[in-house]
Design a protein around this motif. Structure first.
Motif, PDB file in Angstrom:
ATOM      1  N   HIS A 247       0.817  -1.212   0.000  1.00 13.65           N
ATOM      2  CA  HIS A 247       0.000   0.000   0.000  1.00 13.65           C
ATOM      3  C   HIS A 247       0.849   1.260   0.000  1.00 13.65           C
ATOM      4  O   HIS A 247       0.525   2.236  -0.678  1.00 13.65           O
ATOM      5  CB  HIS A 247      -0.932   0.007   1.218  1.00 13.65           C
ATOM      6  CG  HIS A 247      -2.033  -0.988   1.128  1.00 13.65           C
ATOM      7  ND1 HIS A 247      -2.718  -1.431   2.230  1.00 13.65           N
ATOM      8  CD2 HIS A 247      -2.568  -1.643   0.077  1.00 13.65           C
ATOM      9  CE1 HIS A 247      -3.646  -2.298   1.851  1.00 13.65           C
ATOM     10  NE2 HIS A 247      -3.555  -2.454   0.558  1.00 13.65           N
ATOM     11  N   GLU A 248       1.936   1.237   0.784  1.00 10.44           N
ATOM     12  CA  GLU A 248       2.727   2.456   0.896  1.00 10.44           C
ATOM     13  C   GLU A 248       3.382   2.819  -0.428  1.00 10.44           C
ATOM     14  O   GLU A 248       3.657   3.992  -0.685  1.00 10.44           O
ATOM     15  CB  GLU A 248       3.752   2.316   2.021  1.00 10.44           C
ATOM     16  CG  GLU A 248       3.097   2.411   3.401  1.00 10.44           C
ATOM     17  CD  GLU A 248       4.092   2.397   4.544  1.00 10.44           C
ATOM     18  OE1 GLU A 248       5.268   2.066   4.310  1.00 10.44           O
ATOM     19  OE2 GLU A 248       3.662   2.700   5.676  1.00 10.44           O
ATOM     20  N   GLY A 249       3.619   1.819  -1.270  1.00 10.18           N
ATOM     21  CA  GLY A 249       4.098   2.136  -2.615  1.00 10.18           C
ATOM     22  C   GLY A 249       3.065   2.936  -3.387  1.00 10.18           C
ATOM     23  O   GLY A 249       3.408   3.896  -4.093  1.00 10.18           O
ATOM     24  N   PHE A 250       1.799   2.554  -3.226  1.00 14.05           N
ATOM     25  CA  PHE A 250       0.731   3.312  -3.872  1.00 14.05           C
ATOM     26  C   PHE A 250       0.581   4.689  -3.242  1.00 14.05           C
ATOM     27  O   PHE A 250       0.461   5.708  -3.937  1.00 14.05           O
ATOM     28  CB  PHE A 250      -0.588   2.547  -3.772  1.00 14.05           C
ATOM     29  CG  PHE A 250      -0.592   1.205  -4.431  1.00 14.05           C
ATOM     30  CD1 PHE A 250       0.022   1.014  -5.655  1.00 14.05           C
ATOM     31  CD2 PHE A 250      -1.213   0.122  -3.831  1.00 14.05           C
ATOM     32  CE1 PHE A 250       0.004  -0.230  -6.282  1.00 14.05           C
ATOM     33  CE2 PHE A 250      -1.231  -1.119  -4.440  1.00 14.05           C
ATOM     34  CZ  PHE A 250      -0.611  -1.294  -5.671  1.00 14.05           C
ATOM     35  N   PHE A 251       0.581   4.741  -1.907  1.00 15.08           N
ATOM     36  CA  PHE A 251       0.377   6.013  -1.223  1.00 15.08           C
ATOM     37  C   PHE A 251       1.493   7.002  -1.539  1.00 15.08           C
ATOM     38  O   PHE A 251       1.259   8.204  -1.653  1.00 15.08           O
ATOM     39  CB  PHE A 251       0.271   5.788   0.289  1.00 15.08           C
ATOM     40  CG  PHE A 251      -0.910   4.952   0.698  1.00 15.08           C
ATOM     41  CD1 PHE A 251      -2.111   5.029   0.006  1.00 15.08           C
ATOM     42  CD2 PHE A 251      -0.829   4.082   1.774  1.00 15.08           C
ATOM     43  CE1 PHE A 251      -3.203   4.261   0.376  1.00 15.08           C
ATOM     44  CE2 PHE A 251      -1.910   3.307   2.150  1.00 15.08           C
ATOM     45  CZ  PHE A 251      -3.101   3.389   1.450  1.00 15.08           C
ATOM     46  N   SER A 252       2.702   6.483  -1.689  1.00 15.85           N
ATOM     47  CA  SER A 252       3.818   7.352  -2.049  1.00 15.85           C
ATOM     48  C   SER A 252       3.588   7.968  -3.419  1.00 15.85           C
ATOM     49  O   SER A 252       3.843   9.168  -3.628  1.00 15.85           O
ATOM     50  CB  SER A 252       5.122   6.542  -2.034  1.00 15.85           C
ATOM     51  OG  SER A 252       6.206   7.331  -2.469  1.00 15.85           O
TER      52      SER A 252
END
Length: 221
Positions: free
Chosen positions: A87-92
């Motif tokens: 998810h954090e890849g997307f949020f970044s």
């Protein structure tokens, strides 16, 4: 030879076929899924996985063997740690920090699904809880494999597909299927029917989760 989980899959197959035909999933592979719908989905999935991980810890504590307890406890941790990394890849890419993600409202489909899982984990027998939690493993793996065969022109969508269609996730799902089959061997027909009801309900809630993301669903009042 047919297994208990084979019978579960047959019971939920009509719902799974509707999942595969859903425009959200078709849009992942042909690249037409609106970015806003995918963002809505990922934000809701972040909320969902926090409660899913806690639910796995609850059913692990009720497991009949130490091995099953340790497996579900580890899976509960991984649901938060490993998928948080995804998810954090997307949020970044979207320039969202954790505070913004946490502040995003929980949509109705996510609220319904997590409330159901946590209630079953706390109130129903262990074998029924297995049926309720299995779709999030198994349906995602089958969807991931189906979408892997098609691929996606969108790099973010392909990253999601690769996660759930990959060998690592598949090995995790096989662990759970083995547990469900072992537990199923000692159940009565009535108890098996209870597991099947929860498995079908969980699969329906998977459809609702993707449908809610497609519609970018919010509370009506």
């Amino acid at each position: 030879m047919s297994t208990f989980t084979d019978s579960l899959w047959q019971a939920a197959l009509p719902v799974y076929e509707k999942i595969l035909a859903h425009p959200f999933l078709r849009g992942l592979t042909d690249g037409t899924l609106p970015a806003e719908a995918f963002r809505h989905y990922v934000l809701q999935d972040a909320h969902y996985l926090r409660d899913y991980g806690r639910g796995l810890a609850l059913i692990g504590a009720r497991a009949a063997s130490d091995d099953e307890f340790m497996m579900f406890a580890q899976h509960g941790t991984n649901a938060i740690v490993v998928e948080r990394a995804l998810h954090e890849g997307f949020f970044s890419a979207w320039k969202l920090d954790r505070e913004a993600v946490a502040a995003a409202p929980v949509a109705p489909a996510c609220h319904h699904y997590t409330s159901y899982l946590l209630r079953v984990a706390q109130e129903r027998p262990y074998h029924e809880a297995l049926g309720a939690f299995l779709p999030c493993y198994w349906v995602y793996w089958e969807v991931g494999k189906a979408l892997t065969a098609a691929g996606s022109p969108n790099a973010l969508y392909q990253k999601w597909i690769d996660t759930y269609g990959g060998d690592e996730f598949g090995a995790t799902v096989r662990q759970v299927l083995d547990v469900v089959n072992r537990v199923g061997e000692r159940l009565t027909d009535e108890q098996r029917a209870g597991v099947a009801r929860h498995f079908v309900t969980g699969t329906r809630l998977e459809w609702m989760f993707w449908d809610g993301a497609w519609k970018m669903e919010t509370w009506p009042a």
